[in-house]
Design a protein around this motif. Structure first.
Motif, PDB file in Angstrom:
ATOM      1  N   TYR A  55       0.857  -1.185   0.000  1.00  0.00           N
ATOM      2  CA  TYR A  55       0.000   0.000   0.000  1.00  0.00           C
ATOM      3  C   TYR A  55       0.895   1.237   0.000  1.00  0.00           C
ATOM      4  CZ  TYR A  55      -3.776  -3.210   1.113  1.00  0.00           C
ATOM      5  OH  TYR A  55      -4.676  -4.247   1.075  1.00  0.00           O
ATOM      6  N   VAL A  56       0.692   2.116  -0.978  1.00  0.00           N
ATOM      7  CA  VAL A  56       1.533   3.292  -1.166  1.00  0.00           C
ATOM      8  C   VAL A  56       0.678   4.554  -1.071  1.00  0.00           C
ATOM      9  CG1 VAL A  56       3.079   4.515  -2.741  1.00  0.00           C
ATOM     10  CG2 VAL A  56       3.130   2.013  -2.643  1.00  0.00           C
ATOM     11  N   THR A  57       1.037   5.454  -0.152  1.00  0.00           N
ATOM     12  CA  THR A  57       0.330   6.731  -0.060  1.00  0.00           C
ATOM     13  C   THR A  57       0.912   7.716  -1.068  1.00  0.00           C
ATOM     14  OG1 THR A  57       1.831   7.405   1.726  1.00  0.00           O
ATOM     15  CG2 THR A  57      -0.290   6.476   2.371  1.00  0.00           C
ATOM     16  N   ASN A  58       0.026   8.356  -1.824  1.00  0.00           N
ATOM     17  CA  ASN A  58       0.427   9.335  -2.831  1.00  0.00           C
ATOM     18  C   ASN A  58       0.023  10.717  -2.347  1.00  0.00           C
ATOM     19  OD1 ASN A  58       1.273   7.261  -4.784  1.00  0.00           O
ATOM     20  ND2 ASN A  58      -0.919   6.803  -4.918  1.00  0.00           N
ATOM     21  N   GLY A  59       1.008  11.470  -1.827  1.00  0.00           N
ATOM     22  CA  GLY A  59       0.723  12.705  -1.119  1.00  0.00           C
ATOM     23  C   GLY A  59       0.038  13.782  -1.926  1.00  0.00           C
ATOM     24  N   LYS A  60       0.321  13.853  -3.218  1.00  0.00           N
ATOM     25  CA  LYS A  60      -0.264  14.899  -4.050  1.00  0.00           C
ATOM     26  C   LYS A  60      -1.387  14.389  -4.947  1.00  0.00           C
ATOM     27  CE  LYS A  60       2.412  18.041  -2.393  1.00  0.00           C
ATOM     28  NZ  LYS A  60       1.851  19.028  -1.433  1.00  0.00           N
ATOM     29  N   SER A  61      -1.749  13.136  -4.811  1.00  0.00           N
ATOM     30  CA  SER A  61      -2.869  12.592  -5.581  1.00  0.00           C
ATOM     31  C   SER A  61      -4.072  12.292  -4.699  1.00  0.00           C
ATOM     32  CB  SER A  61      -2.457  11.290  -6.290  1.00  0.00           C
ATOM     33  OG  SER A  61      -1.438  11.502  -7.228  1.00  0.00           O
ATOM     34  N   ASN A  67      -4.084  11.328   6.832  1.00  0.00           N
ATOM     35  CA  ASN A  67      -4.269  12.399   5.853  1.00  0.00           C
ATOM     36  C   ASN A  67      -3.942  13.735   6.517  1.00  0.00           C
ATOM     37  OD1 ASN A  67      -5.443  10.532   3.849  1.00  0.00           O
ATOM     38  ND2 ASN A  67      -7.135  10.415   5.310  1.00  0.00           N
ATOM     39  N   SER A  68      -2.778  14.287   6.158  1.00  0.00           N
ATOM     40  CA  SER A  68      -2.240  15.436   6.890  1.00  0.00           C
ATOM     41  C   SER A  68      -3.050  16.713   6.704  1.00  0.00           C
ATOM     42  CB  SER A  68      -0.790  15.687   6.460  1.00  0.00           C
ATOM     43  OG  SER A  68       0.024  14.587   6.791  1.00  0.00           O
ATOM     44  N   GLU A  69      -3.582  16.920   5.517  1.00  0.00           N
ATOM     45  CA  GLU A  69      -4.300  18.171   5.270  1.00  0.00           C
ATOM     46  C   GLU A  69      -5.749  18.111   5.747  1.00  0.00           C
ATOM     47  OE1 GLU A  69      -5.537  20.838   1.413  1.00  0.00           O
ATOM     48  OE2 GLU A  69      -3.514  19.981   1.447  1.00  0.00           O
ATOM     49  N   SER A  70      -6.364  16.939   5.665  1.00  0.00           N
ATOM     50  CA  SER A  70      -7.763  16.838   6.101  1.00  0.00           C
ATOM     51  C   SER A  70      -7.888  16.389   7.558  1.00  0.00           C
ATOM     52  CB  SER A  70      -8.549  15.879   5.195  1.00  0.00           C
ATOM     53  OG  SER A  70      -7.915  14.618   5.091  1.00  0.00           O
ATOM     54  N   ASN A  71      -6.756  16.154   8.234  1.00  0.00           N
ATOM     55  CA  ASN A  71      -6.735  15.880   9.675  1.00  0.00           C
ATOM     56  C   ASN A  71      -7.589  14.669  10.053  1.00  0.00           C
ATOM     57  OD1 ASN A  71      -5.184  18.248   9.878  1.00  0.00           O
ATOM     58  ND2 ASN A  71      -7.012  19.501  10.201  1.00  0.00           N
ATOM     59  N   ASN A  72      -7.392  13.585   9.332  1.00  0.00           N
ATOM     60  CA  ASN A  72      -8.129  12.378   9.661  1.00  0.00           C
ATOM     61  C   ASN A  72      -7.361  11.127   9.241  1.00  0.00           C
ATOM     62  OD1 ASN A  72      -8.545  12.363   6.842  1.00  0.00           O
ATOM     63  ND2 ASN A  72     -10.598  13.232   7.019  1.00  0.00           N
ATOM     64  N   VAL A  73      -7.924   9.983   9.601  1.00  0.00           N
ATOM     65  CA  VAL A  73      -7.322   8.691   9.295  1.00  0.00           C
ATOM     66  C   VAL A  73      -8.323   7.873   8.498  1.00  0.00           C
ATOM     67  CG1 VAL A  73      -6.451   6.520  10.264  1.00  0.00           C
ATOM     68  CG2 VAL A  73      -5.874   8.701  11.361  1.00  0.00           C
ATOM     69  N   SER A  74      -7.893   7.376   7.334  1.00  0.00           N
ATOM     70  CA  SER A  74      -8.730   6.499   6.520  1.00  0.00           C
ATOM     71  C   SER A  74      -8.458   5.045   6.902  1.00  0.00           C
ATOM     72  CB  SER A  74      -8.445   6.692   5.026  1.00  0.00           C
ATOM     73  OG  SER A  74      -8.710   8.016   4.617  1.00  0.00           O
ATOM     74  N   PRO A 129      -1.530  15.753  11.224  1.00  0.00           N
ATOM     75  CA  PRO A 129      -0.897  14.469  11.545  1.00  0.00           C
ATOM     76  C   PRO A 129      -0.047  13.995  10.367  1.00  0.00           C
ATOM     77  CG  PRO A 129      -3.137  14.100  10.828  1.00  0.00           C
ATOM     78  CD  PRO A 129      -2.936  15.606  10.840  1.00  0.00           C
ATOM     79  N   TYR A 130       1.030  13.286  10.654  1.00  0.00           N
ATOM     80  CA  TYR A 130       1.887  12.780   9.581  1.00  0.00           C
ATOM     81  C   TYR A 130       2.117  11.278   9.637  1.00  0.00           C
ATOM     82  CZ  TYR A 130       3.052  17.478   7.996  1.00  0.00           C
ATOM     83  OH  TYR A 130       2.968  18.746   7.474  1.00  0.00           O
ATOM     84  N   PHE A 131       2.181  10.709  10.839  1.00  0.00           N
ATOM     85  CA  PHE A 131       2.503   9.292  10.974  1.00  0.00           C
ATOM     86  C   PHE A 131       1.492   8.617  11.882  1.00  0.00           C
ATOM     87  CE2 PHE A 131       6.511  11.491  10.148  1.00  0.00           C
ATOM     88  CZ  PHE A 131       6.978  10.787   9.056  1.00  0.00           C
ATOM     89  N   ILE A 132       1.435   7.291  11.781  1.00  0.00           N
ATOM     90  CA  ILE A 132       0.571   6.497  12.638  1.00  0.00           C
ATOM     91  C   ILE A 132       1.308   5.222  13.023  1.00  0.00           C
ATOM     92  CG2 ILE A 132      -0.539   5.389  10.642  1.00  0.00           C
ATOM     93  CD1 ILE A 132      -3.150   5.362  12.320  1.00  0.00           C
ATOM     94  N   ALA A 185      -7.111  14.224   2.194  1.00  0.00           N
ATOM     95  CA  ALA A 185      -6.196  15.166   1.557  1.00  0.00           C
ATOM     96  C   ALA A 185      -4.784  15.021   2.111  1.00  0.00           C
ATOM     97  CB  ALA A 185      -6.695  16.597   1.772  1.00  0.00           C
ATOM     98  N   GLU A 186      -3.830  14.909   1.218  1.00  0.00           N
ATOM     99  CA  GLU A 186      -2.403  14.798   1.510  1.00  0.00           C
ATOM    100  C   GLU A 186      -2.102  13.608   2.424  1.00  0.00           C
ATOM    101  OE1 GLU A 186       1.192  17.512   3.295  1.00  0.00           O
ATOM    102  OE2 GLU A 186      -0.534  18.554   2.447  1.00  0.00           O
ATOM    103  N   PRO A 187      -2.318  12.381   1.931  1.00  0.00           N
ATOM    104  CA  PRO A 187      -1.966  11.208   2.728  1.00  0.00           C
ATOM    105  C   PRO A 187      -0.462  11.064   2.891  1.00  0.00           C
ATOM    106  CG  PRO A 187      -2.586  10.559   0.510  1.00  0.00           C
ATOM    107  CD  PRO A 187      -2.867  12.031   0.617  1.00  0.00           C
ATOM    108  N   THR A 188      -0.042  10.687   4.074  1.00  0.00           N
ATOM    109  CA  THR A 188       1.391  10.548   4.364  1.00  0.00           C
ATOM    110  C   THR A 188       1.665   9.198   5.028  1.00  0.00           C
ATOM    111  OG1 THR A 188       1.026  11.817   6.398  1.00  0.00           O
ATOM    112  CG2 THR A 188       1.896  13.009   4.500  1.00  0.00           C
ATOM    113  N   GLY A 189       1.499   9.120   6.353  1.00  0.00           N
ATOM    114  CA  GLY A 189       1.811   7.897   7.066  1.00  0.00           C
ATOM    115  C   GLY A 189       0.830   6.777   6.773  1.00  0.00           C
TER     116      GLY A 189
END
Length: 395
Positions: free
Chosen positions: A39-45, A84-91, A110-113, A66-70
């Motif tokens: 599973y790969v997070t695409n930060g700008k997609s 998701n760093s920009e939308s402040n939530n976890v999918s 948030p950036y990591f989990i 928005a803006e998935p990272t960790g």
């Protein structure tokens, strides 16, 4: 039963020339219920790319926040968690369906989990709100927000689940959280700009890389108890390493810790038992991340500045190969069988797959670039999960 898969492999030759070589590859056939995904997070997609590691082909693209990272996998259930760093939530992704089944709100940036080994809790450091969100993964709800230091970058839970270590980049401290009581039990001044964290398998000690002071802090962790007579958390040593240590890779046996020194183009190896820097070695231009094989013998390091991955023999103590990959390689992961290294090429927007194999007469090297798999824009996090389908439909 085993099945054969035909793969195209690029074999580099002297003088910069290359040729394509078709080979039949033996892959285990675990039956129709077996799955093996990256599973790969695409930060700008604003997506997560799913790669089928049985065929090395894209399996699905999942829209997230928005803006998935960790990104992290649950070791006890077939779920993947994306910050998701920009939308402040976890999918929450159901790995059997490869679909988002829940979205959990946290706090700012948030950036990591990190997920506890029992699979029941997740911890998210919110860099924009100076706290850590604690998530009950069974109920998929936040059960607490623990106030920590300024600009926390990472919250790492100990293997025994009793302690959470948080690196606070803004005020050069580490917060140690009692996971049972959900409160900070220690705040420890360390070195400048603490970031990555590694915790020993026995949960007795944590190491924190400080990119601003070329040091790694060694921290003794108190046992998971509220007894006032218990040994307190304390900084044991500040270990000098190379310039700008950005990430840590712990050997599975816990005996050595490898530090990627970004601005020294090197790795430093720390003996975790006695808190000593045992050796260092040039590894490539601007190394950012490293992974160690389960047998503790090989280390792979991504060289962000030279578009390559270095292979380091830990037993021999030297670099034995360097593989060219895509542009700006960063995050790394190993396949469950340890035969493949997955490399996030952040600028190219793909995943390079390096294969480790038994050398043959026409293949003078033990490693080759097997394929490059397109993903989204600015891939920045990767996790691998292998599992069997449960056989029961989820409602």
């Amino acid at each position: 039963m085993r099945k054969l898969l035909t793969i195209i492999v690029l074999i580099p030759l002297l003088g910069g020339l290359g040729w394509w070589y078709l080979r039949e590859q033996d892959l285990p056939d675990y039956g129709p219920a077996y799955r093996e995904y990256a599973y790969v997070t695409n930060g700008k997609s604003n997506t997560v790319s799913v790669i089928d590691l049985r065929t090395f082909e894209p399996a699905k693209t999942i829209a997230v926040g928005a803006e998935p990272t960790g990104v992290a996998a649950n070791g006890k259930k077939n779920e993947i968690y994306v910050v998701n760093s920009e939308s402040n939530n976890v999918s929450v992704i159901d790995a059997e369906k490869n679909a988002v089944v829940a979205t959990i709100g946290v706090h700012g940036r948030p950036y990591f989990i990190d997920v506890s080994e029992d699979g029941k809790r997740a911890y998210v450091a919110n860099s924009g709100s100076a706290n850590v969100s604690v998530i009950n993964l069974d109920k998929r709800v936040v059960i607490g927000n623990v106030r920590v230091g300024t600009a926390p970058g990472l919250a790492r839970v100990s293997p025994d689940g009793a302690t959470v270590v948080v690196s606070n980049r803004g005020d050069n401290t580490v917060s140690v959280i009692d996971a049972k009581l959900l409160r900070v039990r220690s705040t420890l001044p360390v070195c400048r700009q603490p970031e990555d964290i590694a915790i020993l398998p026995d949960s007795s000690k944590a190491f924190v890389a400080c990119s601003g002071s070329s040091q790694v802090a060694s921290i003794a962790l108190a046992p998971g108890t509220t007894n006032s007579e218990a040994t307190s958390d304390r900084v044991l040593a500040l270990l000098d390493v190379g310039r700008t240590p950005v990430s840590l890779a712990l050997k599975p046996d816990g005996g050595e810790l490898i530090v990627c020194d970004f601005d020294s183009d090197s790795i430093s190896i720390i003996e975790t038992g006695n808190d000593e820097v045992g050796s260092s070695a040039l590894i490539g231009q601007h190394p950012t991340h490293a992974v160690v094989t389960l047998d503790n013998s090989r280390l792979y390091a991504s060289n962000f500045g030279s578009d390559s991955v270095a292979v380091y023999d830990i037993d021999v103590g030297r670099r034995i190969a360097t593989m060219a990959v895509g542009s700006r390689p960063d995050g790394l992961a190993l396949s469950p069988d340890q035969r493949y290294v997955l490399v996030l090429d952040t600028q190219a927007g793909d995943v390079s797959v390096i294969q480790k194999r038994t050398p043959r007469k026409l293949e003078p090297t033990e490693y080759s670039l097997m394929t490059m798999i397109p993903v989204g824009v600015q891939p920045n996090g990767i996790v691998v999960k292998a599992f069997m389908i449960s056989g029961q439909k989820k409602k």
